[in-house]
Design a protein around this motif. Structure first.
Motif, PDB file in Angstrom:
ATOM      1  N   ASN A  29      10.723   4.296   3.859  1.00  0.00           N
ATOM      2  CA  ASN A  29      11.847   4.312   4.789  1.00  0.00           C
ATOM      3  C   ASN A  29      13.150   3.810   4.163  1.00  0.00           C
ATOM      4  O   ASN A  29      14.185   3.801   4.833  1.00  0.00           O
ATOM      5  CB  ASN A  29      11.512   3.473   6.022  1.00  0.00           C
ATOM      6  CG  ASN A  29      10.665   4.233   7.026  1.00  0.00           C
ATOM      7  OD1 ASN A  29      11.167   5.056   7.789  1.00  0.00           O
ATOM      8  ND2 ASN A  29       9.364   3.985   7.023  1.00  0.00           N
ATOM      9  N   ASN A 251       3.388   6.079   8.926  1.00  0.00           N
ATOM     10  CA  ASN A 251       4.499   5.716   8.043  1.00  0.00           C
ATOM     11  C   ASN A 251       5.622   4.970   8.745  1.00  0.00           C
ATOM     12  O   ASN A 251       6.718   4.828   8.178  1.00  0.00           O
ATOM     13  CB  ASN A 251       5.049   6.981   7.373  1.00  0.00           C
ATOM     14  CG  ASN A 251       4.087   7.557   6.369  1.00  0.00           C
ATOM     15  OD1 ASN A 251       3.885   6.992   5.295  1.00  0.00           O
ATOM     16  ND2 ASN A 251       3.449   8.666   6.717  1.00  0.00           N
ATOM     17  N   SER A 252       5.350   4.466   9.948  1.00  0.00           N
ATOM     18  CA  SER A 252       6.394   3.765  10.698  1.00  0.00           C
ATOM     19  C   SER A 252       5.900   2.517  11.418  1.00  0.00           C
ATOM     20  O   SER A 252       6.725   1.701  11.849  1.00  0.00           O
ATOM     21  CB  SER A 252       7.022   4.701  11.753  1.00  0.00           C
ATOM     22  OG  SER A 252       7.539   5.869  11.163  1.00  0.00           O
ATOM     23  N   THR A 257       7.469  -2.717   8.404  1.00  0.00           N
ATOM     24  CA  THR A 257       8.478  -1.809   8.945  1.00  0.00           C
ATOM     25  C   THR A 257       8.896  -2.229  10.345  1.00  0.00           C
ATOM     26  O   THR A 257      10.092  -2.232  10.680  1.00  0.00           O
ATOM     27  CB  THR A 257       7.944  -0.364   8.967  1.00  0.00           C
ATOM     28  OG1 THR A 257       7.536   0.009   7.650  1.00  0.00           O
ATOM     29  CG2 THR A 257       9.011   0.604   9.453  1.00  0.00           C
ATOM     30  N   GLU A 261      12.439  -3.143  11.960  1.00  0.00           N
ATOM     31  CA  GLU A 261      12.928  -2.404  13.137  1.00  0.00           C
ATOM     32  C   GLU A 261      13.476  -3.377  14.186  1.00  0.00           C
ATOM     33  O   GLU A 261      14.435  -3.072  14.891  1.00  0.00           O
ATOM     34  CB  GLU A 261      11.794  -1.578  13.747  1.00  0.00           C
ATOM     35  CG  GLU A 261      11.354  -0.367  12.941  1.00  0.00           C
ATOM     36  CD  GLU A 261      12.234   0.849  13.155  1.00  0.00           C
ATOM     37  OE1 GLU A 261      13.388   0.688  13.601  1.00  0.00           O
ATOM     38  OE2 GLU A 261      11.761   1.958  12.862  1.00  0.00           O
TER      39      GLU A 261
END
Length: 279
Positions: A29, A251-252, A257, A261
Motif C-alpha cells: 500500500n 491486502n488491506s 495496515t 488506516e
C-alpha cells in the motif's frame, strides 16, 4: 503521473511475482519507502500511557462523528461522561471480576461495557481493544439482522468471517451469559459485528484498528441503506466478485495496515485537542 495497468487483474499481477520477496500488505500500500510498523515502547508504563492517550483520541473521534448516545457506547470509559471530553486519566482499569482497580475511580464503569469487553477479551487473547457504539446508520442497519454486503472496496475489508452478526438481542447486556454469547458470535477471526436491534462492535490489536473499523462499518451501513433504497426503486445491486473481495481483504486488513488506516482520524483529534487528551 502514474501509469495504469489495464490488461490484467491485481491478483494476476501478484501471481506473476512469484519468486520475488513477498511484500507485506502495508508495503504493497506504500508507493516508495513503507510506513513504519506499529510503535513499540521501551517500558510497560510508556506503552500503557500511549494506549490510554490513543483511547482518549478515539473517543473524541467518535464524538466528532456523532456516535454518542447518552450513556451507551464504550471502549474503557467512565459512565455518563461525554466522549468528546475524555482524557487518558479518565479511563478505568477493571479486573475480570468486574472490580475497578485503577484509573479514574470517581465514577463507575459501564456495566454492559464490562460484560461485553471482558467476554471478548477472554475468548480472543489477540484482541487488545474492543469498541461499541450506537451510531445512527449502524443502529438502522442492525434492525435487519444482516451483514453488510460486499458493495464497495471498504466493505471488502470485512470480507468473510471478519464480519459477524449477533442475532440474540435480549435487552441491555447486564449478565455474563449475554456477554459470552456476544463473544461467541464474534468468532475466532471476527473483526466487526452487527448487533441486531442494537448497534456495532469492532475489535483490534490497536486502538487505531478498532477505531478505524468502527468508522468503516458505520459508513458501510450507511452505504448499504442507500443502496437498498435505490434497489427498492428498481436499480439492481452489483456485488464485488468473491476473488476481488478476498484479494482486497488479504491486502488491506492486517494489523499494521489497519493501524495506519486509523492514524489520520486520531492525528486530527490530537491536533484539535491541543494536548488536553493527555491530562
Amino acid at each position: 503521473m502514474y501509469s495504469v495497468q489495464t490488461t490484467q487483474t491485481a491478483a494476476q499481477a501478484d501471481s506473476q511475482g512469484q519468486g520475488q520477496v513477498k511484500k507485506t500488505p502495508l508495503e504493497l500500500n506504500c508507493q516508495g519507502t513503507p510506513l513504519p510498523g506499529i510503535p513499540k515502547h521501551p517500558t510497560f508504563a510508556a506503552q500503557r500511557q500511549w494506549l490510554l492517550e490513543q483511547m482518549a483520541l478515539a473517543f473524541r473521534c467518535f464524538a466528532r462523528k456523532d456516535y454518542t448516545d447518552g450513556m451507551a457506547g464504550h471502549i474503557s470509559n467512565p459512565l455518563a461522561v461525554h466522549f468528546g471530553l475524555l482524557k487518558a486519566s479518565d479511563m478505568i482499569l477493571v479486573d475480570y471480576s468486574g472490580v475497578p482497580v485503577g484509573g479514574n475511580m470517581s465514577r463507575p464503569a459501564n456495566a454492559a461495557g464490562f460484560l461485553i469487553h471482558s467476554a471478548v477479551h477472554k475468548a480472543r487473547p489477540d484482541v487488545t481493544v474492543a469498541a461499541h457504539t450506537h451510531s445512527p446508520h449502524g443502529m438502522a442497519w442492525s434492525a435487519f439482522g444482516r451483514p453488510v454486503e460486499m458493495l464497495t472496496q471498504d466493505a471488502a475489508y470485512l470480507y468473510g468471517d471478519a464480519q459477524a452478526v449477533y442475532k440474540d438481542f435480549g435487552g441491555v447486556v447486564l449478565n455474563e451469559e449475554e456477554g459470552r454469547r456476544v463473544a461467541a458470535a464474534l468468532g475466532p477471526r471476527g473483526k466487526a459485528m452487527i448487533m441486531q436491534n442494537h448497534g456495532l462492535l469492532t475489535v483490534g490489536s490497536t486502538v487505531e484498528e478498532a477505531c478505524f473499523l468502527m468508522t468503516l462499518l458505520e459508513r458501510a451501513c450507511q452505504v448499504q441503506l442507500l443502496a437498498e433504497a435505490a434497489a427498492a426503486n428498481g436499480l439492481p445491486k452489483i456485488l464485488i466478485a468473491e476473488e476481488s473481495a478476498r484479494y482486497t481483504f488479504d491486502n488491506s486488513s492486517d494489523a499494521e495496515t489497519l493501524y495506519w488506516e486509523g492514524q489520520p482520524d486520531l492525528q486530527y483529534e490530537e491536533y484539535m485537542a491541543k494536548g488536553e487528551h493527555k491530562g
